[in-house]
Design a protein around this motif. Sequence first.
Motif, PDB file in Angstrom:
ATOM      1  N   VAL A 119      33.216  43.369  41.827  1.00 55.13           N
ATOM      2  CA  VAL A 119      33.060  41.918  41.652  1.00 55.13           C
ATOM      3  C   VAL A 119      33.878  41.391  40.468  1.00 55.13           C
ATOM      4  O   VAL A 119      33.846  40.194  40.186  1.00 55.13           O
ATOM      5  CB  VAL A 119      31.575  41.541  41.455  1.00 55.13           C
ATOM      6  CG1 VAL A 119      30.773  41.871  42.707  1.00 55.13           C
ATOM      7  CG2 VAL A 119      30.987  42.238  40.237  1.00 55.13           C
ATOM      8  N   SER A 155      34.613  37.567  40.524  1.00 53.78           N
ATOM      9  CA  SER A 155      34.233  36.921  41.779  1.00 53.78           C
ATOM     10  C   SER A 155      33.380  35.693  41.510  1.00 53.78           C
ATOM     11  O   SER A 155      32.559  35.668  40.587  1.00 53.78           O
ATOM     12  CB  SER A 155      33.462  37.907  42.655  1.00 53.78           C
ATOM     13  OG  SER A 155      32.950  37.258  43.804  1.00 53.78           O
ATOM     14  N   ALA A 166      39.749  46.042  47.463  1.00 51.53           N
ATOM     15  CA  ALA A 166      38.737  45.097  46.978  1.00 51.53           C
ATOM     16  C   ALA A 166      39.322  44.188  45.901  1.00 51.53           C
ATOM     17  O   ALA A 166      39.046  42.971  45.881  1.00 51.53           O
ATOM     18  CB  ALA A 166      37.537  45.859  46.424  1.00 51.53           C
ATOM     19  N   GLU A 183      29.933  47.167  45.322  1.00 53.56           N
ATOM     20  CA  GLU A 183      30.960  46.151  45.564  1.00 53.56           C
ATOM     21  C   GLU A 183      31.647  45.780  44.251  1.00 53.56           C
ATOM     22  O   GLU A 183      30.989  45.479  43.252  1.00 53.56           O
ATOM     23  CB  GLU A 183      30.346  44.898  46.182  1.00 53.56           C
ATOM     24  CG  GLU A 183      31.357  43.790  46.451  1.00 53.56           C
ATOM     25  CD  GLU A 183      30.717  42.540  47.003  1.00 53.56           C
ATOM     26  OE1 GLU A 183      31.438  41.551  47.214  1.00 53.56           O
ATOM     27  OE2 GLU A 183      29.484  42.542  47.217  1.00 53.56           O
ATOM     28  N   ASP A 202      39.773  51.260  44.880  1.00 56.36           N
ATOM     29  CA  ASP A 202      39.355  49.885  44.582  1.00 56.36           C
ATOM     30  C   ASP A 202      40.445  48.863  44.902  1.00 56.36           C
ATOM     31  O   ASP A 202      40.185  47.652  44.832  1.00 56.36           O
ATOM     32  CB  ASP A 202      39.020  49.729  43.090  1.00 56.36           C
ATOM     33  CG  ASP A 202      37.856  50.594  42.648  1.00 56.36           C
ATOM     34  OD1 ASP A 202      36.907  50.753  43.440  1.00 56.36           O
ATOM     35  OD2 ASP A 202      37.901  51.095  41.507  1.00 56.36           O
ATOM     36  N   GLU A 262      31.170  46.549  39.021  1.00 53.73           N
ATOM     37  CA  GLU A 262      30.685  46.886  40.359  1.00 53.73           C
ATOM     38  C   GLU A 262      29.182  46.649  40.432  1.00 53.73           C
ATOM     39  O   GLU A 262      28.443  47.011  39.508  1.00 53.73           O
ATOM     40  CB  GLU A 262      31.006  48.351  40.643  1.00 53.73           C
ATOM     41  CG  GLU A 262      30.605  48.855  42.009  1.00 53.73           C
ATOM     42  CD  GLU A 262      30.920  50.333  42.164  1.00 53.73           C
ATOM     43  OE1 GLU A 262      31.771  50.674  42.984  1.00 53.73           O
ATOM     44  OE2 GLU A 262      30.298  51.143  41.428  1.00 53.73           O
ATOM     45  N   ASP A 310      26.047  47.155  43.377  1.00 53.99           N
ATOM     46  CA  ASP A 310      25.659  47.650  44.710  1.00 53.99           C
ATOM     47  C   ASP A 310      26.869  48.142  45.503  1.00 53.99           C
ATOM     48  O   ASP A 310      26.991  47.889  46.707  1.00 53.99           O
ATOM     49  CB  ASP A 310      24.935  46.550  45.487  1.00 53.99           C
ATOM     50  CG  ASP A 310      23.617  46.146  44.835  1.00 53.99           C
ATOM     51  OD1 ASP A 310      23.005  46.999  44.165  1.00 53.99           O
ATOM     52  OD2 ASP A 310      23.226  44.970  44.983  1.00 53.99           O
TER      53      ASP A 310
END
Length: 213
Positions: free
Chosen positions: A62, A139, A13, A60, A10, A56, A58
């Motif tokens: 966030v 995010s 990201a 991704e 991670d 997270e 999908d």
Amino acid sequence: MTYRPLRDTDLEAVSHLAQEAFGLRRYASSPTVQAAVRRIYVLHCLTSSTFAEVAEVDGEVVGVVMARAAGQRKLPGQGLYRVRTALLMTKALAVGATRGDTGALKEIQIFEGSYEQLRRRASAAGARLDHELTLFIVSGCCRGQGVGSRLYADALTYLRHSGAKSFHLYTDTGCSYEFYERRGLERVASDTITLRLEDALEDVDTFLYTGRP
């Protein structure tokens, strides 16, 4: 939405979340230096933390929260994190020196100096600074959807179960510090620093908050 412990996979990201949230592109013009700085920042938080969780959706990431509870074991991988930080620092300095883009690391040092000054000031006034919220980002695409509230609550639950009676955090006017004030945290120290961002000087107020988990 899934909430789970942070994995090593991670880290990239999370570094992009940091770049988005803190405007790290303003600190360096070189994409190579920008990438090094965002990764150094996240690695620094990891080496200071005993807890890390991500949100997270999908597949991704966030959101992320990290915390440090006094007396608890640091997150796994500390040796590797320090090696990676040293390599990234060397790369950022080398590329920055070649391209005349060395300001980013200096600005980070200014933030670190302000943090230490606020800690000393708060400690002298009697604040307990044993436990800390070391990183907290959501995010922009997911703000206002309860993601931050859940991550924040999970971090405070961890601190409380680790025996914390109070905790602190460091933030500034570039972040959503009002989030903490709405939750009853007390601003115990503040400072003003001057940064050079995008070839212009800019004043930023930094704050130290304390609260009960």
